[in-house]
Structure formats: structure tokens, C-alpha cells
Design an enzyme around this catalytic site. Structure first.
Site, PDB file in Angstrom:
ATOM      1  N   SER A  95       0.865  -1.191  -0.195  1.00 17.92           N
ATOM      2  CA  SER A  95       0.075   0.143   0.074  1.00 17.92           C
ATOM      3  C   SER A  95       0.867   1.441   0.128  1.00 17.92           C
ATOM      4  O   SER A  95       1.481   1.405  -1.047  1.00 17.92           O
ATOM      5  CB  SER A  95      -1.165  -0.048   0.955  1.00 17.92           C
ATOM      6  OG  SER A  95      -2.200  -1.087   0.855  1.00 17.92           O
TER       7      SER A  95
ATOM      8  N   HIS B  36       2.639  14.944   4.397  1.00 14.36           N
ATOM      9  CA  HIS B  36       2.418  16.260   3.871  1.00 14.36           C
ATOM     10  C   HIS B  36       2.994  17.165   4.949  1.00 14.36           C
ATOM     11  O   HIS B  36       2.435  17.001   6.290  1.00 14.36           O
ATOM     12  CB  HIS B  36       0.788  16.436   3.641  1.00 14.36           C
ATOM     13  CG  HIS B  36       0.353  15.540   2.583  1.00 14.36           C
ATOM     14  ND1 HIS B  36       0.905  15.397   1.397  1.00 14.36           N
ATOM     15  CD2 HIS B  36      -0.543  14.686   3.077  1.00 14.36           C
ATOM     16  CE1 HIS B  36      -0.009  14.337   0.868  1.00 14.36           C
ATOM     17  NE2 HIS B  36      -0.794  14.027   1.686  1.00 14.36           N
TER      18      HIS B  36
ATOM     19  N   CYS C 208      -1.375  -3.252   3.839  1.00 20.34           N
ATOM     20  CA  CYS C 208      -2.342  -4.509   3.806  1.00 20.34           C
ATOM     21  C   CYS C 208      -1.487  -5.705   3.841  1.00 20.34           C
ATOM     22  O   CYS C 208      -1.851  -6.899   3.650  1.00 20.34           O
ATOM     23  CB  CYS C 208      -2.900  -4.553   2.403  1.00 20.34           C
ATOM     24  SG  CYS C 208      -1.708  -4.758   1.184  1.00 20.34           S
TER      25      CYS C 208
END
Lengths: 124, 124
Positions: free
Chosen positions: A75, A80, A95
Site C-alpha cells: 500500500s 504532507h 495491507c
């Protein structure tokens, strides 16, 4: 229950993985504005947490801020940053189970050294 | 309260944006294995939802599955697919408010046509 799920042959709620959404508060503004350093941290953490990298993309905002992701076979890791606020939003989507994701969170905290962290843990 | 936050000069919990984590269940396996189509959907949705793209990265797994992200000036859209289960995990992270994110969710549902959707909405 297991048999029923197998019959349905689809992933449903809670079967697509585990996601940690962490807010890092009170980090170094200098670090949060250093795209190369952040890229290096994410790639290093991905490897050390046992993930397999399959791609990456980073972007430096002007005058400040960095955004980036490491795509994983399992995944993704994304970050940010808002250097002007000393803050970063970190997502760890795995996952491949919770253990790798929790290890990545510890490693990311070690690297970003936030004064405070808030975390959501979501069963996808 | 506002004044106090301004004095602290940091983003804290609930101030870094809004994130939608959606599981799309019962999609076309063919679509979920088509990287170019999925890339085209995500870029199209990003634009139509009012986001600004600043980067993208996609990867096609063998024998099946697609993973990808569109980096936005306002955070990111990501998708991970399991064609063998007809399922996809979609993240919509917007630091530009909820309206764009909810619009992106509607557009992504229109494009992927899941039979069922489960959603988490998180105040970052």
C-alpha cells in the site's frame, strides 16, 4: 464465517488492511522543508519496517512545504508538511498487517521527533 | 480559542485537513486491473473536484492489482485495487476543505461503480 467470506470472494470492510493516520506536531521547520531529507527518511523507514517499495513521488512547495508518497507492494506511506506550523500529516497504509505499520510509525517518530503526536488507527 | 491557536502557531489535531477512507466493494475486475484507465480516472477526478495535481505515481502488480497516487497541492488521492476480490481502497486527503473531498468521492463512485461502499471520514 470464514467459509462464507471465501464464498463471497470479495474483500469487504476490515479486510483491506490497516491504516495509521498520524499528526506530527512540533517538528523542526527546517526538516519539514527539506524534501531530499524527507524522501530519504520515508524510503529508509519503508525498508526498515519490512515493506517493499514500488514507486515514489515527492513535491516541494514554494515558499515552503513538502508532500510525498512512497508506494509499497503493501500500500503506501505518505507525508504532507507545514513547516510554518511545525506540523506534518503522516499516513501509513499496510495491507500486510499491523506490525509493519506500527514499526513504521515508531521509526517515523524517531526521525521527525514531533513534540506531540495524535493518531487514528483504522481497520480498512 | 482562535487567538490561543494563533499564538501557538502550529497545526494540531483537526487542523490538518479532512480525509475520506473508502472501500469500494463489488467493482469490475477488468477495470481494477487496468492501470492506464485508473490513472486517467484519478487525474480526471482530481481536476473535476477542484484539486491541483502536483505529481503522480502508479504501479501494476503481476499477475493483478494496481496501486497509485495523485499528489495534490491539497494533499492526495490514492487507490489500491484487488481485482481478484473486486475491491479497491480509496483515500481522499484534502487540506482544502470537505467539499472537494466529498465531490471527489462521488466522482470516484461514478467511475468505479462499486456495488457497495464503506466510508470513514477523519478530521485530520
Amino acid at each position: 464465517m470464514e467459509g462464507k467470506m471465501a464464498e463471497r470472494k470479495e474483500k469487504t470492510a476490515g479486510e483491506m488492511g490497516f491504516e495509521i493516520l498520524a499528526n506530527f506536531i512540533g517538528c523542526s521547520a527546517e526538516l519539514l522543508n527539506d524534501m531530499e531529507k524527507i524522501k530519504s527518511i520515508l524510503l529508509d523507514v519503508a525498508g526498515k519496517a519490512g515493506f517493499t517499495q514500488v514507486g515514489e513521488c515527492f513535491y516541494k512547495f514554494e515558499p515552503q512545504g513538502v508532500t510525498g508518497i512512497v508506494l509499497l507492494a503493501e500500500s503506501h506511506l505518505s507525508v504532507h508538511t507545514w513547516p510554518e506550523f511545525g506540523s506534518a500529516a503522516v499516513d501509513i497504509f499496510s495491507c500486510a498487517g499491523k506490525e509493519n505499520a506500527e514499526r513504521a510509525l515508531i521509526l517515523l517518530k524517531d526521525a521527525f521527533k514531533p513534540r506531540r503526536v495524535t493518531v487514528h488507527r483504522i481497520e480498512r
